[in-house]
Design an enzyme around this catalytic site. Sequence first.
Site, PDB file in Angstrom:
ATOM      1  N   LYS A 112       0.915  -1.201   0.076  1.00  0.00           N
ATOM      2  CA  LYS A 112       0.097  -0.028   0.053  1.00  0.00           C
ATOM      3  C   LYS A 112       0.922   1.096  -0.030  1.00  0.00           C
ATOM      4  O   LYS A 112       0.422   2.376  -0.334  1.00  0.00           O
ATOM      5  CB  LYS A 112      -1.011   0.118   1.306  1.00  0.00           C
ATOM      6  CG  LYS A 112      -2.067  -1.051   1.099  1.00  0.00           C
ATOM      7  CD  LYS A 112      -3.480  -0.773   1.666  1.00  0.00           C
ATOM      8  CE  LYS A 112      -4.277  -1.766   1.743  1.00  0.00           C
ATOM      9  NZ  LYS A 112      -5.226  -1.806   0.642  1.00  0.00           N
ATOM     10  N   LYS A 195      -4.229  -8.973  -6.736  1.00  0.00           N
ATOM     11  CA  LYS A 195      -5.543  -9.282  -5.897  1.00  0.00           C
ATOM     12  C   LYS A 195      -6.647  -8.314  -6.318  1.00  0.00           C
ATOM     13  O   LYS A 195      -6.478  -7.223  -6.365  1.00  0.00           O
ATOM     14  CB  LYS A 195      -5.094  -9.142  -4.324  1.00  0.00           C
ATOM     15  CG  LYS A 195      -6.174  -9.550  -3.457  1.00  0.00           C
ATOM     16  CD  LYS A 195      -5.725  -9.269  -1.810  1.00  0.00           C
ATOM     17  CE  LYS A 195      -6.060  -8.034  -1.294  1.00  0.00           C
ATOM     18  NZ  LYS A 195      -7.455  -7.690  -1.389  1.00  0.00           N
ATOM     19  N   LYS A 198     -11.026  -3.607  -2.963  1.00  0.00           N
ATOM     20  CA  LYS A 198     -12.164  -2.606  -3.364  1.00  0.00           C
ATOM     21  C   LYS A 198     -11.640  -1.429  -3.350  1.00  0.00           C
ATOM     22  O   LYS A 198     -12.239  -0.374  -4.100  1.00  0.00           O
ATOM     23  CB  LYS A 198     -13.181  -2.705  -2.033  1.00  0.00           C
ATOM     24  CG  LYS A 198     -12.507  -2.302  -0.619  1.00  0.00           C
ATOM     25  CD  LYS A 198     -13.492  -2.423   0.385  1.00  0.00           C
ATOM     26  CE  LYS A 198     -13.255  -3.232   1.445  1.00  0.00           C
ATOM     27  NZ  LYS A 198     -12.203  -2.749   2.171  1.00  0.00           N
TER      28      LYS A 198
END
Length: 329
Positions: A112, A195, A198
Amino acid sequence: MAERILTGIKPTGQLTLGNYIGVLKNLKETTSRGESFIFIADLHALTLPIEPEVLRQNSINLACIYLAAGMNREKAVLFLQSEVSAHAELNAIMQNYLYMGELSRMTQFKDKSAKMKENAIGLGLFAYPVLMACDIVLYNATTIPVGEDQIQHVELTRDLVKRFNNRYGDLLQMPKYEVRKVGARIMSLSDPTVKMSKSDPKGDIFLLDDLAVVRKKIMSAVTDMGCEVKYDEENKPGISNLLTIYAALKGVSIEEAEKTFEGSRYGDFKKAVADVACEELGAFQERYHYFLDNKIYEEVLREGAKKANEESQKVLKKVKQAVGLLTVN
Ligand code: ATP
Ligand code: MG
């Protein structure tokens, strides 16, 4: 000790088919096995920039999604993380028992923060696993249903529990993760090497997508060279992902799914995957709108916060005492 289940999702965006297959599809069964604590991880959602109104709306949507997934309302407590102050309080204590070295090895943090400038990476993103460990130990949770990407964080929680208990006596419950045999890591349909997430624009199938859109996305999913419908993650990541989705939604093994499509063409196979997904999501969306339109989530969340506050205070008190914090009332 009886089984205690704990599970949380961040209200960071529209939930995906990955979240559904990874944890929600099984929610009815998992929350019927024992007492469960299910939370909307809104404090965790602040670890990356998010608009206030979006966060609030996402939280409502997520509450309705949990209800629509069929959580056992007799046995499960549903609440907002930020409404239970013990999470933040315990976090202030536990951040001293997890170390920079181990936190910097977490792949979620690496993923991230990879494209971010150091000056823009909030401390909360780095310290995410500390708060997650608190979420878990506050409820004496024994079982944590997660997707594969969260295994590392549960392992770290186990390290913390061991460390803490060694020092202060057997105080915290040791948790274990639980991942689905089929579908613990659903990949993006437009790029089957990443992956499905959302918060990723490639997120793909969202649970609340119009069914015509769901069908279109599946029909145009990236597939691979060749024409055989066979599970082979390395050489056929696209087809393998679709086989996983089909098998998970149908509740069959990958081998059974392969057998069903032996000799089928990609197009026919995709159509079958789209049929199952639309059938499952259609029914799910109907239930979702029922809980949303009737505002059933309000009372459920209010009641849930009350119970979660009561429950979490027990562990918090024990920890405060163990580490030497003085209480005068
Ligand atoms: P974000 O991009 O905000 O991290 P996310 O889709 O990864 O969103 P989380 O809130 O981080 O969702 O995770 C919620 C739960 O869903 C976790 O248990 C996680 O392991 C699981 N999960 C997330 N993505 C997948 C996936 N692609 N396949 C299976 N399970 C998943
Ligand atoms: Mg995630």
